[in-house]
Design a protein around this motif. Structure first.
Motif, short mmCIF file in Angstrom:
data_model
loop_
_atom_site.label_atom_id
_atom_site.label_comp_id
_atom_site.label_asym_id
_atom_site.label_seq_id
_atom_site.Cartn_x
_atom_site.Cartn_y
_atom_site.Cartn_z
N ALA A 44 16.92 9.19 7.40
CA ALA A 44 16.51 9.93 8.59
C ALA A 44 15.89 11.29 8.28
O ALA A 44 14.94 11.70 8.96
CB ALA A 44 17.70 10.10 9.53
N LEU A 92 20.25 6.10 8.72
CA LEU A 92 20.60 7.51 8.59
C LEU A 92 20.52 8.02 7.16
O LEU A 92 20.50 9.23 6.94
CB LEU A 92 21.99 7.75 9.17
CG LEU A 92 22.08 7.51 10.68
CD1 LEU A 92 23.50 7.73 11.18
CD2 LEU A 92 21.10 8.39 11.44
N LEU A 107 23.91 15.94 14.04
CA LEU A 107 24.29 14.70 13.36
C LEU A 107 25.44 14.94 12.39
O LEU A 107 26.41 14.18 12.34
CB LEU A 107 23.08 14.12 12.63
CG LEU A 107 23.36 12.89 11.75
CD1 LEU A 107 23.89 11.73 12.58
CD2 LEU A 107 22.09 12.49 11.00
#
Length: 396
Positions: free
Chosen positions: A73, A70, A92
């Motif tokens: 990402a 992440l 997110l």
């Protein structure tokens, strides 16, 4: 906390050769992206209370984010990222905010910095940033400052900084801070890896109501040497619209996640006390549910409008809509906090319930700069709307 408001003067207009809004950032996220994995959410939630207690940085949480890919990402797939942007990124951020507002605050800064480098940096600068992010380096944007602020000075011996930053979230752990600084041609962005600041970071400044785990502080950069390759974009890029004002949508998503956590905690207390079925409580939280969902839909719609805005279009309608989303989000989150406090009473604000901690974090994080200016912008847009429009918020 968060962005400082831009200066009154308009930002520098677009110039040939500067990466434009749409070509520098992906508009369609990875279709396979499923958001925050449950195991990572559990890791963030599990560390939050301990870091609030000791005031330390949530290092284990960021290790979990890195392990899940992440930290990279938002980067393009060509650089090992997943092109996560738009509404997928907002979702997110909301999920991370629900798990830990402190982590959400620092992660939002990381995403912001990578986005600015992607939008305004050179291919070489972006490639270097991608390598750093893959290696676990944490980025951030430190814009808030006291007094005269941070300045970039060009002299015979080269480029140096004078002044400093405050509210530097993740100080000592963010290793790639992006520092907006005033220069002769306007405000510039300096990506200065940690270790080149000559002063000692000041953590004594950070004695907050909540959000302790962001370990924010002051840092003095006076005398720091800057290289040409540290400069991202051109003077005025940082305050370009609609990206600067539209960036508020990211912290709105994190705030809404924090409100989700407050409501969930209050619900757990009420269930534990056998009061979740009380009509008074159901009426109280019905209003909270309406407000939070409305704020989320406004935030999503603002992001959709931002993604669809053509290059060169007037950003004013979009920025008014962002102000609408920001106003609705602040009101909804404050209502959620008050409802939780009134519902659980003093008993629910004691351990082992996490409600008290979650409330402190949310109330602190809501204090973003210039909330009244956002509210004024909403009122002005409504009252100045043309008579031939059914709604001041119509597109076109």
């Amino acid at each position: 906390m968060g962005h400082s408001p831009p200066p009154a003067a308009s930002p520098t207009p677009y110039r040939a050769g500067v990466t434009d809004r749409t070509s520098g950032a992906p508009q369609r996220p990875d279709a396979a992206f499923a958001g925050l994995p449950a195991a990572v959410a559990a890791a963030l939630e599990g560390e939050a209370a301990a870091r609030d207690a000791d005031g330390a940085f949530p290092a284990a949480s960021f290790q979990a984010l890195q392990g899940a890919g992440l930290l990279t990402a938002p980067l393009p797939a060509s650089l090992g990222g997943r092109d996560v942007g738009g509404e997928a990124l907002l979702r997110l951020l909301r999920q991370i905010g629900r798990a830990s507002l402190a982590v959400g605050r620092v992660y939002e800064g990381h995403v912001n910095a990578l986005g600015l480098i992607q939008r305004y940096g050179t291919p070489a600068q972006l490639a270097r940033a991608a390598r750093d992010a893959h290696a676990g380096e944490l980025f951030g944007v430190w814009n808030t400052e006291d007094g005269p602020g941070l300045r970039l000075v060009r002299a015979a011996e080269g480029l140096t900084l004078t002044g400093g930053k405050t509210f530097a979230s993740g100080l000592g752990h963010v290793t790639r801070p992006l520092l907006p600084a005033e220069a002769e041609g306007g405000r510039v962005m300096v990506l200065l890896p940690t270790g080149r600041e000559p002063g000692t970071p000041d953590h004594a400044f950070w004695q907050p109501l909540g959000m302790r785990a962001t370990v924010s502080g002051r840092v003095d950069y006076t005398g720091a040497q800057v290289r040409e390759e540290d400069l991202i974009g051109q003077p005025g890029d940082y305050y370009r619209q609609p990206e600067f004002g539209g960036g508020a949508l990211r912290f709105l998503a994190v705030q809404l996640g924090g409100a989700d956590a407050v409501v969930a905690s209050a619900r757990a207390v009420l269930r534990g006390l056998g009061r979740a079925g009380d009509d008074v409580q159901r009426l109280r939280f019905a209003e909270v549910a309406v407000r939070l969902e409305a704020a989320w839909q406004l935030t999503r719609e603002a992001q959709r409008r931002m993604d669809a805005l053509p290059d060169g279009a007037d950003p004013a309608p979009l920025l008014a809509y962002v102000a609408l989303a920001r106003t609705a989000t602040e009101d909804a989150c404050l209502l959620a906090a008050e409802a939780a406090e009134r519902a659980v009473g003093a008993r629910g604000l004691l351990a082992p319930w996490p409600t008290e901690r979650l409330l402190r974090d949310l109330r602190m994080y809501l204090r973003q700069p210039a909330p009244d200016a956002a509210r004024l912008a909403v009122g002005a847009w409504l009252l100045d709307a043309p008579e031939d429009r059914n709604s001041p918020w119509e597109e076109g």
